[in-house]
Design an enzyme around this catalytic site. Structure first.
Site, PDB file in Angstrom:
ATOM      1  N   ARG A  41      14.047  12.948  -3.797  1.00 24.45           N
ATOM      2  CA  ARG A  41      14.405  12.876  -2.326  1.00 24.45           C
ATOM      3  C   ARG A  41      15.478  11.665  -2.660  1.00 24.45           C
ATOM      4  NH1 ARG A  41      10.017  12.104  -0.266  1.00 24.45           N
ATOM      5  NH2 ARG A  41       9.779   9.725   0.060  1.00 24.45           N
TER       6      ARG A  41
ATOM      7  N   ASP B 139      15.840   1.967   5.301  1.00 29.25           N
ATOM      8  CA  ASP B 139      15.020   3.258   4.519  1.00 29.25           C
ATOM      9  C   ASP B 139      15.855   4.078   3.621  1.00 29.25           C
ATOM     10  OD1 ASP B 139      13.030   5.143   4.293  1.00 29.25           O
ATOM     11  OD2 ASP B 139      13.305   5.933   6.164  1.00 29.25           O
TER      12      ASP B 139
ATOM     13  N   HIS C 278      10.668   4.992  11.890  1.00 28.42           N
ATOM     14  CA  HIS C 278      10.665   6.274  12.809  1.00 28.42           C
ATOM     15  C   HIS C 278      10.798   5.941  14.009  1.00 28.42           C
ATOM     16  CE1 HIS C 278       8.229   8.178   8.988  1.00 28.42           C
ATOM     17  NE2 HIS C 278       9.361   8.053   9.093  1.00 28.42           N
TER      18      HIS C 278
ATOM     19  N   TYR D 128      10.282  19.358  -3.783  1.00 28.91           N
ATOM     20  CA  TYR D 128       9.188  18.723  -4.463  1.00 28.91           C
ATOM     21  C   TYR D 128       8.599  19.919  -5.211  1.00 28.91           C
ATOM     22  CZ  TYR D 128      10.395  15.356  -0.976  1.00 28.91           C
ATOM     23  OH  TYR D 128      10.999  14.722  -0.292  1.00 28.91           O
TER      24      TYR D 128
ATOM     25  N   HIS E 155       4.062  10.698   1.156  1.00 36.21           N
ATOM     26  CA  HIS E 155       4.048   9.288   1.366  1.00 36.21           C
ATOM     27  C   HIS E 155       2.976   8.723   0.460  1.00 36.21           C
ATOM     28  CE1 HIS E 155       5.662   9.359   5.914  1.00 36.21           C
ATOM     29  NE2 HIS E 155       6.572   9.419   4.651  1.00 36.21           N
TER      30      HIS E 155
ATOM     31  N   HIS F 224       9.652  18.890   4.822  1.00 36.27           N
ATOM     32  CA  HIS F 224      10.061  17.870   5.807  1.00 36.27           C
ATOM     33  C   HIS F 224      11.348  17.754   6.383  1.00 36.27           C
ATOM     34  CE1 HIS F 224      12.613  15.195   3.345  1.00 36.27           C
ATOM     35  NE2 HIS F 224      11.306  15.360   2.234  1.00 36.27           N
TER      36      HIS F 224
ATOM     37  N   HIS G  43      15.536  11.155  10.559  1.00 39.89           N
ATOM     38  CA  HIS G  43      14.927  10.658  11.605  1.00 39.89           C
ATOM     39  C   HIS G  43      15.805   9.484  12.391  1.00 39.89           C
ATOM     40  CE1 HIS G  43      13.281   7.266   9.254  1.00 39.89           C
ATOM     41  NE2 HIS G  43      12.973   8.092   8.260  1.00 39.89           N
TER      42      HIS G  43
ATOM     43  N   GLU H 124      17.801   9.405  -0.085  1.00 39.06           N
ATOM     44  CA  GLU H 124      17.872   9.108   1.402  1.00 39.06           C
ATOM     45  C   GLU H 124      18.989   7.863   1.733  1.00 39.06           C
ATOM     46  OE1 GLU H 124      13.999   7.502   2.942  1.00 39.06           O
ATOM     47  OE2 GLU H 124      14.665   7.898   4.919  1.00 39.06           O
TER      48      GLU H 124
ATOM     49  N   ASP I  52      11.007   4.934  -2.542  1.00 40.96           N
ATOM     50  CA  ASP I  52      11.395   4.937  -0.796  1.00 40.96           C
ATOM     51  C   ASP I  52      10.955   3.881  -0.451  1.00 40.96           C
ATOM     52  OD1 ASP I  52      11.656   5.539   1.698  1.00 40.96           O
ATOM     53  OD2 ASP I  52      10.568   7.232   1.760  1.00 40.96           O
TER      54      ASP I  52
ATOM     55  N   GLU J  71      17.970  12.342   4.573  1.00 39.15           N
ATOM     56  CA  GLU J  71      17.032  12.458   3.297  1.00 39.15           C
ATOM     57  C   GLU J  71      16.421  13.855   2.850  1.00 39.15           C
ATOM     58  OE1 GLU J  71      13.167  10.573   4.210  1.00 39.15           O
ATOM     59  OE2 GLU J  71      13.744  10.299   6.326  1.00 39.15           O
TER      60      GLU J  71
ATOM     61  N   ASP K  90     -12.431 -11.873   8.972  1.00 40.89           N
ATOM     62  CA  ASP K  90     -11.624 -12.739   9.960  1.00 40.89           C
ATOM     63  C   ASP K  90     -10.203 -13.027   9.445  1.00 40.89           C
ATOM     64  OD1 ASP K  90     -12.337 -14.403   7.946  1.00 40.89           O
ATOM     65  OD2 ASP K  90     -13.108 -15.942   9.142  1.00 40.89           O
TER      66      ASP K  90
END
Ligand code: GLY
Ligand code: MN
Ligand code: MN
Length: 435
Positions: free
Chosen positions: A403, A268, A358, A385, A240, A347, A351, A405, A257, A381, A36
């Site tokens: 990366r 971002d 996003h 990798y 991610h 990728h 975006h 960004e 990130d 970005e 709960d």
């Protein structure tokens, strides 16, 4: 955002809808984290964009031309017992006085009241599929109207997705929205600087996450815009990664990130830096390549350029660089054509960014890439990798995941990088970490 901003948005949407339409927007439901215990409530962005109303169990209805008021908000009745536990509720009085509703009714009365608002309208603007329980209720209301057709009641014949109109509005940011996004970006940039300064070998990834969260909150941003990614070494190659529980090792890179949400607007940012404060030769070579790709992509952000141009520029630089580093073989032309870069860059280069990380907005219009216009905000970005698990990758590249960004606003003459407050040239990053 003040009340006028929300009122202006509703008015604009109603002009686009015309008098024969009705828009219906339910608030997102509360979600349980365990038994709960609830997650902190965050309204759905479409709903909040038009209402500024922060409570769950609410439905906004926009009825252009309605004599008794065009904006109706159904919400919970005030309940003193419940207010003792969870705090003040707006109730119907607050919905009108504080949130600009023309008319407000208890949410428990919606079955009796809402169908009448659909009578003799042609079009219902509603986003199907986001709140399946509500979809069913809406179908029920429409069916109840159909049964009354012999009494001369006309049922709306068209259901139109609200997305097209509303998301086009959300895509172009107003002056006030840009201000909020600049603040979110500034807060996040400072937090990334704090993370760089705090990082030492032997720390856990989540200790750095704590530095980020502390900095966000100290600067007035209570929540991150999305789950922070704090990945050392091989974890930086998981796009991610959010476990954030490994030990940071001397000699590894750390990819962060993370972005704050400020007044419901996201930022971002990604930066990748050496855990021990010094990039190795191999790390620096890959880093400089990603940075060059990012610069090339940002160059393509200006009115008149289309959505895919930054991505194309990044792919070209990355492919060229991977060939020069000997990671790819062949010619640039065939490597781009065959998408040979994809095992290392899988990728897109960005975006839309706004209330959602996003963010909403079409990337193509009539099958053509969308052309940039002032007021659009996007991320840029690129990354590379190179996990050790990759076949045929020379050992010196193993577990380099990078990366970079930034958040970029399209202006009349070009663009503004909102997140320039955190360094990204390797020398500047090392200097900040050393200082
Ligand atoms: N943080 C998710 C992204 O960069 O798209
Ligand atoms: Mn990101
Ligand atoms: Mn992003």
């Amino acid at each position: 955002m003040n009340k006028q901003e929300f009122a202006h948005r509703r008015k604009h949407l109603m002009q686009l809808m015309g008098d024969s339409g009705v828009a219906i927007l339910p608030a997102a439901p509360m979600r349980l984290r365990n038994r709960d215990s609830e997650y902190h409530y965050r309204p759905d962005s479409d709903f909040y964009y038009l209402t500024g109303f922060p409570e769950p169990e609410a439905v906004a209805v926009l009825i252009p031309g309605r004599k008794h008021g065009e904006y109706v908000l159904f919400c919970r009745e005030r309940n003193p017992d419940m207010e003792t536990w969870t705090g003040k509720m707006a109730g119907q009085e607050g919905a009108v006085a504080d949130y600009g509703a023309d008319d407000s009714f208890p949410i428990d009365d919606i079955d009796d009241i809402l169908p009448g608002m659909l009578e003799n309208k042609q079009r219902v603007y509603y986003t199907m599929g986001t709140h399946p329980d509500f979809d069913q209720r809406l179908i029920g209301w429409v069916n109840s109207l159909r049964k009354q057709s012999r009494a001369g009641i006309h049922t709306p014949g068209e259901f139109v997705s609200l997305d097209h109109l509303l998301h086009d509005m959300r895509l172009i940011k107003s002056g006030k929205e840009i201000k909020a996004m600049q603040t979110a970006a500034r807060i996040s940039a400072r937090a990334h600087c704090a993370a760089m300064q705090a990082c030492k070998p032997g720390m856990k990834e989540y200790e750095i996450e704590a530095t980020l969260m502390h900095s966000f909150m100290q600067q007035g941003a209570r929540f991150p815009a999305y789950n922070s990614i704090v990945g050392g070494g091989a974890n930086g190659c998981t796009l991610h990664y959010t476990d954030n529980n490994a030990v940071l090792k001397d000699g590894d890179l750390l990819l962060i990130d993370a972005g704050a949400e400020y007044e419901y607007y996201a930022s971002d940012i990604t930066r990748t830096f050496p855990v021990n404060g010094k990039y190795s030769t191999a790390q620096r070579a890959v880093y400089e390549l990603v940075l060059e790709a990012q610069h090339a992509a940002i160059e393509q952000v200006r009115p008149g350029k289309h959505w895919n141009e930054p991505h194309e520029a990044a792919v070209e630089v990355l492919t060229d660089g991977l060939l020069k580093l000997g990671i790819l073989k062949g010619t640039k032309k065939t490597a781009i054509k065959n998408e040979s870069y994809k095992p290392y860059y899988m990728h897109r280069t960005g975006h839309w960014l706004g209330m959602d990380v996003h963010d909403v907005g079409d990337y193509k219009v009539a099958d053509e890439w969308r052309v940039f216009e002032p007021g659009m905000v996007l991320t840029v970005e690129p990354g590379l990798y190179l996990p050790a698990t990759h076949k045929r990758l020379a050992k010196k590249w193993w577990n380099i995941g990078i990366r970079i960004e930034d958040d970029v606003l399209v202006t009349k003459t070009g663009c503004e990088v909102l997140t320039s407050g955190v360094p990204k040239s390797p020398d500047d990053v090392e200097a900040l970490m050393a200082g």
